[in-house]
Structures are given as C-alpha cells and as structure tokens.
Scaffold this motif. Structure first.
Motif, PDB file in Angstrom:
ATOM      1  N   ILE A 166      -1.008  -4.550  -5.788  1.00  0.00           N
ATOM      2  CA  ILE A 166      -1.220  -3.922  -4.488  1.00  0.00           C
ATOM      3  C   ILE A 166      -2.454  -4.542  -3.853  1.00  0.00           C
ATOM      4  O   ILE A 166      -3.573  -4.387  -4.340  1.00  0.00           O
ATOM      5  CB  ILE A 166      -1.389  -2.404  -4.615  1.00  0.00           C
ATOM      6  CG1 ILE A 166      -0.062  -1.797  -5.092  1.00  0.00           C
ATOM      7  CG2 ILE A 166      -1.790  -1.790  -3.297  1.00  0.00           C
ATOM      8  CD1 ILE A 166       0.004  -0.299  -4.961  1.00  0.00           C
ATOM      9  N   ALA A 184      -7.941   0.395   3.492  1.00  0.00           N
ATOM     10  CA  ALA A 184      -6.721   1.134   3.160  1.00  0.00           C
ATOM     11  C   ALA A 184      -6.915   1.932   1.879  1.00  0.00           C
ATOM     12  O   ALA A 184      -6.510   3.077   1.774  1.00  0.00           O
ATOM     13  CB  ALA A 184      -5.559   0.158   2.996  1.00  0.00           C
ATOM     14  N   LYS A 185      -7.588   1.311   0.902  1.00  0.00           N
ATOM     15  CA  LYS A 185      -7.803   1.986  -0.388  1.00  0.00           C
ATOM     16  C   LYS A 185      -8.636   3.244  -0.194  1.00  0.00           C
ATOM     17  O   LYS A 185      -8.348   4.284  -0.761  1.00  0.00           O
ATOM     18  CB  LYS A 185      -8.499   1.030  -1.354  1.00  0.00           C
ATOM     19  CG  LYS A 185      -7.508   0.197  -2.151  1.00  0.00           C
ATOM     20  CD  LYS A 185      -8.238  -0.701  -3.129  1.00  0.00           C
ATOM     21  CE  LYS A 185      -7.856  -2.146  -2.921  1.00  0.00           C
ATOM     22  NZ  LYS A 185      -8.885  -3.072  -3.326  1.00  0.00           N
ATOM     23  N   GLY A 245       0.824  -1.202   0.000  1.00  0.00           N
ATOM     24  CA  GLY A 245       0.000   0.000   0.000  1.00  0.00           C
ATOM     25  C   GLY A 245       0.856   1.249   0.000  1.00  0.00           C
ATOM     26  O   GLY A 245       2.074   1.186  -0.016  1.00  0.00           O
ATOM     27  N   SER A 282      -3.901  -4.069  -0.906  1.00  0.00           N
ATOM     28  CA  SER A 282      -4.307  -3.424   0.334  1.00  0.00           C
ATOM     29  C   SER A 282      -5.789  -3.710   0.594  1.00  0.00           C
ATOM     30  O   SER A 282      -6.548  -3.998  -0.316  1.00  0.00           O
ATOM     31  CB  SER A 282      -4.079  -1.925   0.238  1.00  0.00           C
ATOM     32  OG  SER A 282      -4.594  -1.435  -0.963  1.00  0.00           O
TER      33      SER A 282
END
Lengths: 319, 211
Positions: free
Chosen positions: B5, B11-12, A278, B7
């Motif tokens: 990714i 989180a996004k 992230g 996540s």
C-alpha cells in the motif's frame, strides 16, 4: 427453582421461531427478547435449537431442493408440451424478440438502494448487492447473472451447474466459491476470497483462472487485464464500510466510488491511468470523492448531477 | 506498514483518524454494558460465559476497523448474540464428534408421494463425512414428519417462501402455518438435537444464575 413448568413445547418453539426472525433484523426489541429469555430457562434452549436447526437446513438446502424435482411422468408431460411449441418458438426466434411462452422464465432485476441487499439464488447461494448496484437474474436455475455495480457472491458448490455472470464486458464462471465483482461499462474487477473462478471476455470461450487471494482488473482503451495478489481483507471491504484499493487505476476507483457517492463520478482521460492505493471509509458516501481528491491532490469538478476528477488547474470541459 | 500500500503520508494519517472512529463503538459498549450483561445472563444462564463473551466483545470492538454503524445498539446486541451462538455451535460440533453417529442407522421412510425416496442423494464431491451424516439425519427426521408439517417446512425453509405464501399455497391460514412450523421444529429437535438436550439438561441442573 421457582419457574413454572413449561407446559407447551410447541408454544415455546413458536415464540423461538418468532425471535429467530426478529433478532436478525435491525429493529429487534432486544429488551423484550431479554425478558422472554428471562421468563423461563427453557426459552434460551428453544432459541438455540431453532437457530442451529435452521442453519442445518440451510446447509443442505441445495441438495434437498434438487431432489424435489418433479417425478418422471410430469417431466415427460413437460417435454411433450415443450416439443409442441418448438415450432412456434423457432418461428418467433426468426421473426422478432417477442417473449417466448416456454422459454426460460422471465428475468428478475434487483436494485440495492441506499444500503446493500441480500439476494438468494435458487440453490442456497447468496449475493450481497452493494448500494447503488443492479443485478439481473435469469435462467431456469437462476444462474445467469448480469451485474452493474458491485456485489459479493457466496456460491454453493454444485457439480451439475455453473454460474455465469456478465459484468463490465467480462464473463465470470464459477462452480462454488466466494468472490467480489465490480463491473461498469468496459471496466471490471474480480477479487476472489475462496475457491477459484474463471474470467473470460464476453463472446469468447477461453477464460483465465483467478484463484483465492487474487484479483483481476480490466480497464482502459484498448482494454488491458491486470492480475495481482491481494489480502484476504480486501475482498468486498464495503461489507464493513470501507473500500480497499491496491494499485488500481483511477478510472476503476472512480467507478466503484460512484456507487456510494450516489452520482456518476468520471475521471479526466489525462489522469485516468494514474494509480491509487489505500483504504477509504465509506460513511454516508458523500465525502468519498472529495477525500480521494485530497489524497491524490486532484480537483473535483461539478458537472450538473455528476462529479469529475481532474488534475488541479485542468480546464473544465464545457466552460 | 504494508509495502504494497503506497498511500501518501497524508492518506495514512487520515486513515488512522478514520479507524479511531471505532473508539465510539467501544464507548457505546461501556454505556450499554449493563443491558448487554443482563441479556447475556438470560441468554447463557452462566456467569462464566457472560464474562467470556463480554471480554471477547471488548477485544473485538477495540480491534474493530469498522466504519460508522447505522444502529450501534442493535449492532452490539447482535454481536453478543452471535458470539453466544458461535460457542453453542462449537460445543455441539464437539459433542457430535464425540458421539459416533456413523454407528447409528437411519432409515429414510418413503411417503405416499414418494418425494423423499430420492432424497438420500449420497455424498457430494466436497462433502465431509460429517456433512453426509448430518444430511442423513436431517432427511430421516424430515421423512418422519406429519404430512402437513413437512410440506410447510419444505415450502418455508427449503423453497424460502414467506408464511403468507406458504399459507396461500397450502390453502390454510397463516397461524396454521406457524403451528405446522413449530410442530416441525419440535420433531426435528427431538430427532436432531438429542445430544444438545442432554447437555442442556445438565446445564440446567447446574444453573447458578436464577436469582
């Protein structure tokens, strides 16, 4: 045109040189610069010429500097002097580690506090040192480096020398490229944006080639190395205020975050191998650990002046 | 979404929120727009170029994924200045390509100290033809500099010493160093920027922005 003819070109150039220096600083007075540009149409031309001439000089700085070496006669003198103290040096090597008068010039330490800091190496190469990081530069050609923390390297190609960097127990060798390195304890990350670097283990000659668009991680006990491709924007994202992680173990993530958090950040060994992917925005750094904790659903434990990430409900050591 | 990714949604969502922070810069750009436009008018003296740069800034700021900026106003002016320089650099590169420099010959004049004799180091492995040519022109220009101006230029620009350090090294005052530097710049400019000047003269003649 009503502008008076500009009589003294050198005066204008002197002002242009002044503005060239000023405009690269944060505290530049842009209104005053605007007024200077408005004062006469030749001013902007002088400014353009000064900035672009400086770029030309910077591009060839390495070559110009190299050919500036002392003439032969001086060199001979130097070697004679060096030979004269060889015995002394040899003796000193066996006796103790007292500073040697004719050995390599003393190393220099750079510390970036609060914000990143730009360090020039001898040949036009540059290092951008991330906040909270330390770089030691030594060697006659300022090409022996030791890094604690993170830095972005922009190394000018020079066939005559190879830059050697120690970080997190790894040795990075480079002949001209752009890359990021993070190193702390026995953890390291090498991410290459352009060119290719060779990464080896301290004390061993062999190295692994890491080309552009790839990164190598070293972490864990016993230590493992992991190689993967990355995006171009991932390299040293902190230059634009963010940290990009792709499948990195928490121990490495915590190590990198601690630079910006301004305090050590450790990870409970039970979860150290968990992975994080992230992007984190750095901001003033104070929220980074809490944010990572939220995203990963981890508890943030305060231990004096340091922080520790652990599974929710995990017991805090020493309590 | 980039599959590499992984996540969490949480989180996004959070990242999305963070990146909307650049909206702040865009708002700030609107606020400083008049000042920046005035700066660009003085900087380029061409209304068309002012428009182009303002437009490009707006697009870049909209796309920007930048975190908080320490001093946003300075950031915006610096961005404007860099965009103008990018254009100027590109314009000169084009001009230089169109001028066949390889047909001109430059002689590197050795000085009494002989320090510049060795200077024409020849091409490096990564050099392009343009690099070699540019270096040869730079060397030729530097070789014909007056002694003290050359020394000041080398100490300050090649060895990267500060004005104060150059002054103490040469045993002269700081203002004398500055005079040598501007003399050096004038000389380099005459030798190196001739094509730029011709073009600049042309742009001065068509300057529509004085009033």
């Amino acid at each position: 045109m009503t502008d008076a003819p500009e009589s003294n070109e050198e005066q204008v150039l002197q002002a242009a040189l002044h503005w060239h220096a000023a405009t690269s600083r944060v505290d530049c007075d842009w209104t005053a610069f605007t007024e200077w540009l408005e004062a006469h149409p030749t001013h902007r031309l002088a400014y353009d010429d000064v900035v672009l001439l400086n770029e030309v000089i910077a591009r060839h700085r390495a070559v110009l500097r190299r050919s500036d070496a002392p003439p032969i006669s001086h060199r001979r003198l130097w070697w004679a002097a060096a030979a004269a103290v060889l015995l002394l040096v040899a003796t000193a090597l066996f006796v103790s580690d007292i500073p040697l008068p004719f050995a390599a010039p003393p190393s220099r330490d750079y510390l970036a506090q609060g914000s990143s800091s730009l360090i020039g190496l001898a040949d036009g190469s540059h290092v951008l040192l991330a906040p909270g990081s330390r770089l030691r530069v030594s060697g006659r050609h300022r090409d022996r480096l030791e890094l604690l923390g993170a830095a972005y390297f922009d190394i000018v190609h020079d066939p005559d020398r190879s830059l050697v960097l120690n970080a997190g127990g790894l040795v990075v060798r480079d002949i001209g490229t752009r890359f990021e390195v993070f190193g702390s304890g026995h953890m390291a990350k090498v991410a290459v944006e352009e060119g290719v670097v060779s990464v080896g283990v301290l004390g061993q000659d062999a190295g692994t080639r890491v080309p552009a668009g790839h990164r190598l991680l070293a972490f864990g006990t016993p230590r493992v190395a992991e190689y993967a491709s990355i995006g171009a924007d991932d390299v040293a994202g902190w230059r634009s205020g963010r940290l990009v992680f792709r499948n990195e173990p928490l121990s490495l993530v915590a190590g990198q975050i601690s630079l910006y958090a301004g305090m050590p950040v450790s990870v409970d060994p039970a979860i150290a191998a968990r992975r994080f992917s992230g992007v984190l925005v750095i901001g003033d750094g104070s929220e980074l650990v809490a944010r990572l904790g939220e995203i990963m659903d981890l508890a943030v434990q305060h231990q004096g002046a340091s922080l520790r990430l652990a599974a929710v409900g995990a017991e805090q050591p020493g309590r | 979404v980039d599959p590499r990714i992984s996540s969490t949604d949480d989180a996004k969502e959070r990242l999305q929120m963070e990146f909307e922070g650049s909206g702040g810069l865009l708002a700030l750009f609107e606020e400083h727009r008049d000042g920046i436009a005035r700066f660009l008018r003085a900087r380029t003296r061409s209304p068309a170029e002012v428009q182009d740069v303002v437009q490009e800034m707006w697009l870049r700021l909209r796309e920007s994924r930048l975190g908080p900026v320490t001093s946003p106003r300075a950031y915006l002016y610096q961005m404007a200045n860099h965009l103008v320089l990018d254009r100027e650099r590109e314009r000169r590169r084009r001009l230089l390509r169109d001028t066949n420099w390889t047909q001109q010959s430059y002689t590197v004049v050795p000085t009494a100290e002989g320090e510049w004799q060795a200077l024409d180091a020849g091409p490096l492995p990564d050099d392009s033809v343009a690099d070699v040519e540019e270096r040869r022109r730079l060397l030729a220009a530097m070789a014909t500099l007056p002694e003290k101006a050359r020394r000041a230029l080398i100490l300050h620009k090649i060895d990267e010493l500060s004005h104060t350090e150059v002054a103490s090294r040469m045993g002269i005052s700081r203002s004398a160093v500055e005079k040598h530097m501007s003399a050096a710049m004038r000389h380099l400019r005459t030798v190196m920027c001739t094509c730029g000047e011709q073009d600049s003269a042309a742009s001065l003649a068509t300057d529509r922005d004085d009033t």
